[in-house]
Write an enzyme that holds these catalytic residues in place. Sequence first.
Site, short mmCIF file in Angstrom:
data_model
loop_
_atom_site.label_atom_id
_atom_site.label_comp_id
_atom_site.label_asym_id
_atom_site.label_seq_id
_atom_site.Cartn_x
_atom_site.Cartn_y
_atom_site.Cartn_z
N HIS A 19 4.03 -71.23 -21.43
CA HIS A 19 4.26 -70.38 -20.26
C HIS A 19 3.23 -70.69 -19.20
O HIS A 19 2.05 -70.94 -19.50
CB HIS A 19 4.22 -68.89 -20.63
CG HIS A 19 3.00 -68.50 -21.41
ND1 HIS A 19 2.89 -68.72 -22.78
CD2 HIS A 19 1.84 -67.92 -21.03
CE1 HIS A 19 1.71 -68.29 -23.19
NE2 HIS A 19 1.04 -67.81 -22.15
N LEU A 20 3.69 -70.63 -17.98
CA LEU A 20 2.84 -70.82 -16.81
C LEU A 20 2.56 -69.45 -16.23
O LEU A 20 3.49 -68.69 -15.93
CB LEU A 20 3.62 -71.67 -15.81
CG LEU A 20 2.92 -72.51 -14.77
CD1 LEU A 20 1.88 -73.43 -15.38
CD2 LEU A 20 3.96 -73.32 -14.01
N ILE A 76 3.25 -58.22 -18.95
CA ILE A 76 3.13 -56.82 -19.38
C ILE A 76 1.73 -56.26 -19.11
O ILE A 76 1.56 -55.05 -19.02
CB ILE A 76 3.50 -56.73 -20.88
CG1 ILE A 76 3.94 -55.33 -21.26
CG2 ILE A 76 2.37 -57.22 -21.77
CD1 ILE A 76 4.56 -55.24 -22.66
P1 5GP Z 1 -1.61 -66.40 -23.00
O1 5GP Z 1 -2.84 -65.61 -23.35
O2 5GP Z 1 -0.87 -66.85 -24.24
O3 5GP Z 1 -1.81 -67.49 -22.01
O4 5GP Z 1 -0.67 -65.37 -22.22
C1 5GP Z 1 0.23 -64.52 -22.85
C2 5GP Z 1 0.61 -63.49 -21.84
O5 5GP Z 1 1.79 -62.87 -22.25
C3 5GP Z 1 -0.44 -62.40 -21.66
O6 5GP Z 1 -0.85 -62.36 -20.30
C4 5GP Z 1 0.29 -61.14 -22.10
O7 5GP Z 1 -0.06 -60.01 -21.31
C5 5GP Z 1 1.74 -61.51 -21.93
N1 5GP Z 1 2.65 -60.84 -22.85
C6 5GP Z 1 2.49 -60.73 -24.20
N2 5GP Z 1 3.54 -60.08 -24.73
C7 5GP Z 1 4.38 -59.78 -23.69
C8 5GP Z 1 5.65 -59.11 -23.62
O8 5GP Z 1 6.22 -58.65 -24.62
N3 5GP Z 1 6.21 -58.99 -22.39
C9 5GP Z 1 5.60 -59.50 -21.26
N4 5GP Z 1 6.26 -59.30 -20.11
N5 5GP Z 1 4.42 -60.13 -21.30
C10 5GP Z 1 3.81 -60.27 -22.50
#
Ligand code: 5GP
Length: 115
Positions: free
Chosen positions: A101-102, A32
Amino acid sequence: MSNDCIFCKIAAGEIGGPPVYQDEEVTAFRDINPQAPHHILVIPNEHISSLNEAADGHQALLGKLLLTAAKIAADQGLAETGYRLVLNTGPQAGQTVFHIHLHLLGGRRMAWPPG
Ligand code: 5GP
Ligand code: ZN
């Protein structure tokens, strides 16, 4: 499925647009808040909070995440130019969503070391 997990809801098709790729084990969808021209998240459909919670029984599933990312990178035309896979684990790494998640990032030159 964890009822309060946003990525479980995306994998179940309850929220978000059409996935970039989905099968019975994994789902890939666009981030997103993209950090590169191509920024796709590849997740297992099963809820695993982080790599710290992954068990020996998840070995094949974790391998599938990598191979799926490679196939998507090839589909997006990134195989030759290159791309980066990131798996943030825990607070200091910046993990904000606790469903493993990757990140598949591509379409621009990446810096090293990462920030
Ligand atoms: P982290 O920081 O946990 O490695 O990455 C989480 C990722 O998930 C972030 O890059 C953030 O932009 C994305 N993200 C968070 N909420 C959503 C959502 O509701 N939809 C999508 N498509 N991405 C999300
Ligand atoms: Zn989840």
